[in-house]
Design an enzyme around this catalytic site. Structure first.
Site, PDB file in Angstrom:
ATOM      1  N   CYS A   2       0.836  -1.184   0.000  1.00 44.71           N
ATOM      2  CA  CYS A   2       0.000   0.000   0.000  1.00 44.71           C
ATOM      3  C   CYS A   2       0.880   1.245   0.000  1.00 44.71           C
ATOM      4  O   CYS A   2       2.103   1.177  -0.099  1.00 44.71           O
ATOM      5  CB  CYS A   2      -0.900   0.007   1.236  1.00 44.71           C
ATOM      6  SG  CYS A   2      -1.806  -1.543   1.487  1.00 44.71           S
ATOM      7  N   ALA A  51      -5.257  -4.209  -2.125  1.00 41.04           N
ATOM      8  CA  ALA A  51      -5.818  -5.366  -1.424  1.00 41.04           C
ATOM      9  C   ALA A  51      -5.226  -6.666  -1.981  1.00 41.04           C
ATOM     10  O   ALA A  51      -5.416  -6.987  -3.157  1.00 41.04           O
ATOM     11  CB  ALA A  51      -7.331  -5.365  -1.565  1.00 41.04           C
ATOM     12  N   ILE A  52      -4.543  -7.409  -1.119  1.00 34.48           N
ATOM     13  CA  ILE A  52      -3.928  -8.687  -1.490  1.00 34.48           C
ATOM     14  C   ILE A  52      -4.465  -9.818  -0.615  1.00 34.48           C
ATOM     15  O   ILE A  52      -4.778 -10.900  -1.100  1.00 34.48           O
ATOM     16  CB  ILE A  52      -2.395  -8.613  -1.353  1.00 34.48           C
ATOM     17  CG1 ILE A  52      -1.829  -7.485  -2.225  1.00 34.48           C
ATOM     18  CG2 ILE A  52      -1.755  -9.944  -1.708  1.00 34.48           C
ATOM     19  CD1 ILE A  52      -2.026  -7.660  -3.709  1.00 34.48           C
ATOM     20  N   GLY A  76       2.757  -3.342   3.289  1.00 34.24           N
ATOM     21  CA  GLY A  76       3.549  -4.556   3.212  1.00 34.24           C
ATOM     22  C   GLY A  76       2.732  -5.805   3.425  1.00 34.24           C
ATOM     23  O   GLY A  76       1.501  -5.812   3.283  1.00 34.24           O
ATOM     24  N   GLU A  77       3.439  -6.884   3.759  1.00 37.81           N
ATOM     25  CA  GLU A  77       2.808  -8.173   4.020  1.00 37.81           C
ATOM     26  C   GLU A  77       3.542  -8.879   5.157  1.00 37.81           C
ATOM     27  O   GLU A  77       4.778  -8.878   5.211  1.00 37.81           O
ATOM     28  CB  GLU A  77       2.867  -9.083   2.786  1.00 37.81           C
ATOM     29  CG  GLU A  77       2.191  -8.545   1.540  1.00 37.81           C
ATOM     30  CD  GLU A  77       0.679  -8.501   1.620  1.00 37.81           C
ATOM     31  OE1 GLU A  77       0.118  -9.074   2.572  1.00 37.81           O
ATOM     32  OE2 GLU A  77       0.064  -7.899   0.728  1.00 37.81           O
ATOM     33  N   ASP A  96      -3.635  -9.637   7.505  1.00 37.76           N
ATOM     34  CA  ASP A  96      -2.357  -9.559   8.202  1.00 37.76           C
ATOM     35  C   ASP A  96      -2.230  -8.259   8.989  1.00 37.76           C
ATOM     36  O   ASP A  96      -1.482  -8.201   9.970  1.00 37.76           O
ATOM     37  CB  ASP A  96      -1.187  -9.746   7.231  1.00 37.76           C
ATOM     38  CG  ASP A  96      -1.091  -8.663   6.182  1.00 37.76           C
ATOM     39  OD1 ASP A  96      -2.134  -8.143   5.766  1.00 37.76           O
ATOM     40  OD2 ASP A  96       0.037  -8.343   5.755  1.00 37.76           O
ATOM     41  N   LEU A 260       8.602 -13.464 -11.790  1.00 38.02           N
ATOM     42  CA  LEU A 260       9.485 -12.893 -12.800  1.00 38.02           C
ATOM     43  C   LEU A 260      10.579 -13.910 -13.084  1.00 38.02           C
ATOM     44  O   LEU A 260      11.238 -14.404 -12.169  1.00 38.02           O
ATOM     45  CB  LEU A 260      10.095 -11.587 -12.302  1.00 38.02           C
ATOM     46  CG  LEU A 260       9.127 -10.525 -11.780  1.00 38.02           C
ATOM     47  CD1 LEU A 260       9.884  -9.235 -11.454  1.00 38.02           C
ATOM     48  CD2 LEU A 260       8.013 -10.253 -12.786  1.00 38.02           C
TER      49      LEU A 260
END
Length: 632
Positions: A2, A51-52, A76-77, A96, A260
């Site tokens: 974010c 939003a993940i 972040g995550e 999270d 990637l």
């Protein structure tokens, strides 16, 4: 991931300032927005959400803890959020962010940071203790800019949000300019602005919410020492297990995930493990059409063997102008790694298919993969072989001898064969008086060894560039790897990926940058982890065990581009405009005569594209962002 921003301080325009700062990072979080203004304390937070995890409104930020004591704006995550949720007795938590708050309520900030496995930058208000905690993740994957001004502390994910603060004085830091010219980026705590800093990786800054004064600045994590004989040897099986656990956690998402895939061993290992746990993995590769830089064939071979849904793009000369013109706004402050060009194009392409992508970054730092790890000891030996005065006087001749052998023998590092004689001579001359290998390695990492000579006289200062945090080792390889993990990785590589990806709302995740992976990697015996040929032997062995029949070239190419030719061809007119005397004088940072001489020598056939690209990045950013700089 974010975008975050906020203010701690008594401003009459607090609400408007927080809103203005938040608006500038909207691209980092296009899914929702939020603002928090505390009713009793002079604190305001802004948040833009990508939003993940938990795509429902339950993940909306800024978020308040169940007790009401804590409020967070978080970028972040937390990859281990499920395990953390179980530890706090709330396994049903799907966000999270909610897990972060629950951990802080249960364990406190310091203990929670020890337990977090993730990438993050966040601001946490403790309403009871009247304190705001600013925190950045261990490796520096997520950015956090801080301006401690007379009317409060302002922070944000990007520098542009600080620029939006009403009344702020944005004075260019000449030491930062010199650092950009030398290292391609502005590293450590510095930014292009004198009064704005970056919070360093693994650091925790506490602000008094009433007075906006500093309460403490602590380093909560530091990497271990590479090849520390006292820590016990690890095995390849341990490394394989740690990598698999890291990749599996980074596949956790409620949106499509990809990877990637270059032609290198790092991304091949990550993609191979990911494909084993994700049946519909998308992989992505970009190329530039030049066979010396294009690795699509190798990437395609790996993707075919894995059975992934593979996607490729080719960056043509027709794409270049639009891409380079977008770099100043994408990278937020002057940034001169030319691989940002294909990176930006690739991230835009990837975002059209997925919202999360795994990368192979960090492999070179953990497993000794950079060609300069062979170049630096070689040139250090040459620089120390003769008296410093003689080396300095005969640097050009010695450079020609090295160049001759480098072109005859493939055993010489590719990085030496690709560098100009001017650069090699400059390296030898600069290091002839070096008192330590660390000082020499700083010169090896430099694109130009006399950046002050390019600055306008009024901007020249005693050498204020900073190579970043350094640790002394008897082992040169360990010293270089540790130096790069602390400096080059967060200041250049992670900046390149984060800014390009977040400019289009794409989250990138880096499985190599896991504290457990690092700890195991640096306990491997040197010959197992790095290998005699400095070719990331451990990763090659793991790939061979998991994916037989795939050959990965041992000479690292990186995500390079034929920049020297581009500056004589499709980018020449664009560069000529930025390097004209009128443009140079309008900006006023650089010595026009020195820059023009450099440009003309490049056009005559000397490959001086590395220092020129840093100059172009500085010129383009200044003209786009501030228009001109009138005084030192």
């Amino acid at each position: 991931m974010c975008g975050i921003a906020g203010v701690v301080g008594r401003r009459d325009d607090l609400a408007a300032t927080v809103a203005a700062m938040g608006a500038t990072v909207a691209h980092r979080g296009p899914d929702s927005e939020g603002i928090y203004l505390d009713a009793r304390l002079p604190v305001g937070f802004a948040h833009r959400r990508l939003a993940i995890l938990d795509l429902t409104p339950n993940g909306h930020q800024p978020m308040t803890s169940c007790s009401g004591r804590f409020v967070v704006t978080y970028n972040g995550e937390l990859y281990n959020y499920r395990e953390l949720a179980a530890q706090v007795g709330a396994p049903a938590l799907a966000s999270d962010t909610a897990v972060l708050l629950a951990c802080v309520e249960r364990f406190g900030v310091a203990e929670s940071l020890k337990r977090f496995n993730g990438m993050f930058a966040f601001a946490l208000l403790d309403r009871e203790a009247k304190a705001v905690h600013l925190v950045r993740d261990r490796f520096g994957e997520k950015p956090l800019y801080v301006a401690e001004l007379g009317n409060g502390v302002h922070f944000a994910s990007e520098l542009r949000a600080i620029e939006a603060v009403p009344g702020i004085s944005l004075e260019i830091d000449p030491d930062a300019v010199e650092e950009l010219l030398r290292f391609k980026c502005i590293g450590g705590h510095r930014t292009i602005y004198r009064d704005v800093i970056k919070l360093l990786p693994g650091h925790h800054l506490t602000i008094d919410a009433n007075t906006a004064g500093r309460k403490s600045l602590e380093r909560y994590w530091a990497p271990p020492m590479p090849f520390d004989e006292g820590s016990g040897e690890a095995s390849l099986e341990e490394l394989d297990s740690a990598l698999e656990a890291s990749v599996r956690m980074r596949l956790r998402a409620d949106v499509p995930v990809g990877a990637l895939l270059s032609g290198g061993v790092d991304s091949a290992v990550v993609s191979t493990i990911a494909a084993a746990h994700h049946s519909e993995l998308h992989t992505f590769t970009a190329g530039v059409g030049d066979p010396d830089y294009d690795e699509r064939a190798q990437a395609r071979a790996v993707a075919t063997a894995l059975g992934t849904q593979h996607h490729e793009i080719e960056i043509t000369e027709g794409d270049l102008l639009a891409l380079v013109r977008d770099l100043p706004s994408t990278y937020d402050e002057p940034y001169a790694d030319s691989s940002a060009i294909p990176t930006l194009a690739l991230m835009r392409f990837v975002r059209s298919e997925v919202k999360v992508a795994l990368t192979g970054d960090g492999g070179d730092e953990l497993f000794g993969g950079y060609p300069r790890y062979r170049l630096a000891p070689l040139t250090w030996s040459v620089a120390r072989a003769l008296p410093s005065a003689l080396v300095s006087d005969r640097a050009e001749t010695m450079a020609r001898v090295l160049d001759h052998f480098a072109r005859l023998s493939p055993r010489f590092p590719r990085s030496l064969r690709e560098r100009s004689l001017d650069w090699v001579a400059g390296l030898l001359a600069a290091s002839s008086g070096a008192t330590s290998f660390a000082e020499h390695y700083r010169n090896v990492r430099s694109d130009t060894h006399s950046p002050a000579s390019l600055l306008h006289q009024r901007w020249q200062t005693p050498d204020g560039t900073d190579a970043g945090e350094q640790v002394g080792y008897g082992n040169h390889l360990a010293a270089m790897m540790h130096d790069d993990l602390l400096n080059y990785l967060p200041d250049d590589i992670l900046v390149k990926v984060d800014r390009a990806a977040m400019s289009v709302g794409l989250e990138t995740r880096v499985p190599m940058l896991d504290a457990d992976v690092l700890e195991v990697a640096w306990r491997l015996p040197l010959e197992v982890g790095v290998g005699e040929n400095r070719d990331k032997a451990a990763l090659r062995e793991i790939l061979a065990r998991r994916l037989s029949g795939i050959s990965i070239p041992r000479e690292k190419r990186g995500f390079g581009v034929p920049l020297a030719g581009w500056l004589r061809g499709p980018l020449r007119e664009w560069a000529e405009d930025l390097l004209s005397v009128s443009s140079l004088e309008r900006v006023g940072l650089l010595d026009a005569a020195a820059v023009r001489t450099l440009w003309q020598r490049h056009q005559s056939g000397k490959n001086l594209h590395h220092p020129l690209w840093a100059i172009l990045a500085l010129q383009a950013w200044t003209l786009q962002r501030t228009g001109s700089v009138t005084s030192a």
